[in-house]
Design a protein around this motif. Structure first.
Motif, mmCIF file in Angstrom:
data_model
loop_
_atom_site.group_PDB
_atom_site.id
_atom_site.type_symbol
_atom_site.label_atom_id
_atom_site.label_comp_id
_atom_site.label_asym_id
_atom_site.label_seq_id
_atom_site.Cartn_x
_atom_site.Cartn_y
_atom_site.Cartn_z
ATOM 1 N N ALA A 68 0.848 -1.187 0.000
ATOM 2 C CA ALA A 68 0.000 0.000 0.000
ATOM 3 C C ALA A 68 0.886 1.240 0.000
ATOM 4 O O ALA A 68 2.104 1.170 0.175
ATOM 5 N N VAL A 69 0.253 2.396 -0.197
ATOM 6 C CA VAL A 69 0.972 3.675 -0.170
ATOM 7 C C VAL A 69 0.669 4.362 1.147
ATOM 8 O O VAL A 69 -0.496 4.449 1.569
ATOM 9 N N HIS A 70 1.704 4.835 1.802
ATOM 10 C CA HIS A 70 1.575 5.516 3.092
ATOM 11 C C HIS A 70 1.315 7.002 2.835
ATOM 12 O O HIS A 70 2.156 7.691 2.269
ATOM 13 N N PHE A 71 0.151 7.498 3.230
ATOM 14 C CA PHE A 71 -0.170 8.906 3.010
ATOM 15 C C PHE A 71 -0.246 9.659 4.341
ATOM 16 O O PHE A 71 -0.403 9.062 5.405
ATOM 17 N N GLN A 72 -0.148 10.993 4.241
ATOM 18 C CA GLN A 72 -0.178 11.867 5.408
ATOM 19 C C GLN A 72 -1.361 12.832 5.289
ATOM 20 O O GLN A 72 -1.922 13.019 4.202
ATOM 21 N N PRO A 73 -1.777 13.457 6.399
ATOM 22 C CA PRO A 73 -2.881 14.427 6.330
ATOM 23 C C PRO A 73 -2.585 15.526 5.318
ATOM 24 O O PRO A 73 -1.479 16.067 5.280
ATOM 25 N N GLY A 74 -3.576 15.829 4.502
ATOM 26 C CA GLY A 74 -3.412 16.888 3.511
ATOM 27 C C GLY A 74 -2.933 16.417 2.157
ATOM 28 O O GLY A 74 -2.914 17.202 1.196
#
Length: 455
Positions: A68-74
């Motif tokens: 999976a791809v690790h995403f951050q807020p925004g």
């Protein structure tokens, strides 16, 4: 081999200009194993609603196996699989997402909402949609990189976003009101049908006869006539068996001149279609399934399969639909009712029940009764987990029978009121479509530099 675009050579301008998307943004978020971040929420393609930029839900990352791809807020998530679905989402939380998303990281020079609206705009969707073909088209960032991106300084982006959201807020209010009207119309139709089968929609034949000083055929006398006709015309197997009396224990009291009876008592036959999946042919006799009952108003003869004439004749030994018969979906979307209003021959699948009325003069009223909440509650009990309507239950369902003349007045009044409702529903649908177009027009104006000038 796909050409990789080197975005490092670009410098961002200090005023509004069109630059390649790859110059403005570049996906840099890493892929990881869900087991590395098991407690984070996971977003799959199915969790983002098409076109609306809304999140439908998440699942725990530890339930997933693929990378999976690790995403951050925004960050901004763009669905690259089937780009025509226009799946774009900007999370306010940390998490993992499917590798079918291109993740644009939060940036100091690109406002996330500005980018989100840009990716959601119809011009960009149209471009991405036509890049690849096939059943599961998928776009890569390298393919999207050359697309012109309307770059403007960050403060200007924020002003544009504020104006977009201001106009979208007005549209959302209008859409909410339109959907409320739509829901109210649905409730009104249900109320009309309920009143129709409870003797409250038109003046009853009993009331008319008393005022005019004449006699009339009561529902009970009509039912006797139906049963006599049913008995005399019976061609079923074995010895004729009288229909069982209706169970009216939990049914409401009826007006003078009305009577409760069963679907079986009103029918020469209650059966379902062929139980085996036939061999389909390119041209032949239409083969109707539940999807042809739910495709719109009436029975849809578009986008259906066909069977041979020989198979059709074999199927007709079980069910032979004729004008005036009634079809009911007993699987899938339960309790959808359609009147056969064609002489065109067709066969039906096991998922469709056929009710052949003894008196075709009553067909339209029986359809009205079937569609009413009073009978629908019997056919499709709420909260039962029922996924199927059994024929024996359908035969035992109870229908209130008024005098025949009253039935005709009821049907005419239902048609009159539903015609008015249909006109309003059409206007609501037109305005909902217009709101969607106005939303896209707002985005088009925003990314062509016209939105703030027109505000």
């Amino acid at each position: 081999m796909k050409e990789t675009i080197d975005t490092s050579k670009y410098e961002l301008p200090n005023k509004r200009s069109m630059i390649p998307l790859g110059q403005a943004m570049k996906p840099t978020r890493p892929r990881i194993k869900p087991t590395d971040k098991p407690m984070l929420p996971f977003i799959g393609m199915e969790h983002v609603e098409a076109h609306t930029m809304k999140l439908l839900g998440t699942v725990p990352a530890n339930t997933m196996k693929s990378s999976a791809v690790h995403f951050q807020p925004g960050d901004v998530l763009y669905g690259r699989l089937r780009p025509y679905l226009n799946k774009v989402y900007r999370p306010e939380f940390e998490g993992l997402c499917s590798a079918e998303f291109i993740v644009f990281p939060k940036s100091d020079h690109i406002d996330g909402k500005y980018l989100q609206y840009f990716l959601n705009s119809w011009n960009f969707v149209s471009y991405a949609t036509h890049l690849n073909e096939g059943d599961r088209p998928r776009v890569d960032f390298e393919q999207l990189s050359p697309y012109p991106f309307p770059y403007t300084p960050i403060n200007e982006q924020k002003r544009i976003v504020a104006e977009i959201e201001k106009q979208f807020s007005r549209l959302d209010d209008a859409v909410t009101n339109l959907k409320r009207v739509k829901a109210n119309l649905k409730r009104f139709k249900a109320a009309v049908l309920k009143a129709a089968v409870e003797g409250r929609l038109v003046e009853t034949e009993a009331e008319l006869s008393r005022r005019e000083g004449r006699g009339y055929e009561t529902g009970e006398q009509l039912l006797k006539r139906i049963l006599d006709t049913r008995r005399s015309q019976w061609k079923g197997k074995g010895k004729y068996k009288e229909p069982a009396a209706p169970d009216t224990t939990y049914l409401p009291e009826l007006p003078d001149g009305w009577v409760w009876t069963t679907v079986e008592a009103l029918s020469m036959k209650v059966a379902d279609g062929v139980h085996k999946k036939p061999n389909y042919v390119v041209e032949g006799v239409p083969f109707v399934t539940v999807k042809n009952l739910t495709a719109g108003i009436g029975i849809s003869f578009e986008n259906l399969n066909c069977v041979t004439q020989e198979d059709h004749e074999e199927f007709c030994k079980r069910t032979k639909p004729e004008r005036g018969d009634i079809l009911i979906s007993k699987d899938g979307t339960l309790g959808v009712v359609r009147l056969v209003e064609t002489d065109r021959p067709f066969s039906v699948f096991v998922s469709v029940a056929l009710v052949k009325p003894v008196l075709y003069d009553m067909s339209r009223y029986i359809v009205t009764a079937f569609e009413s909440p009073v009978v629908q509650r019997q056919m499709v009990p709420k909260g039962s987990g029922l996924q199927h309507i059994h024929l024996e239950d359908l035969r035992a369902d109870c229908i209130p029978i008024p005098p025949l003349a009253e039935q005709n007045r009821i049907v005419a009044e239902v048609d009159r009121r539903f015609s008015l409702v249909s006109e309003i529903e059409t206007q609501v649908s037109v305005n909902l479509l217009r709101a969607d177009r106005m939303r896209q027009s707002t985005l088009a104006a925003a990314f062509s530099g016209r939105l703030l000038n027109n505000a």
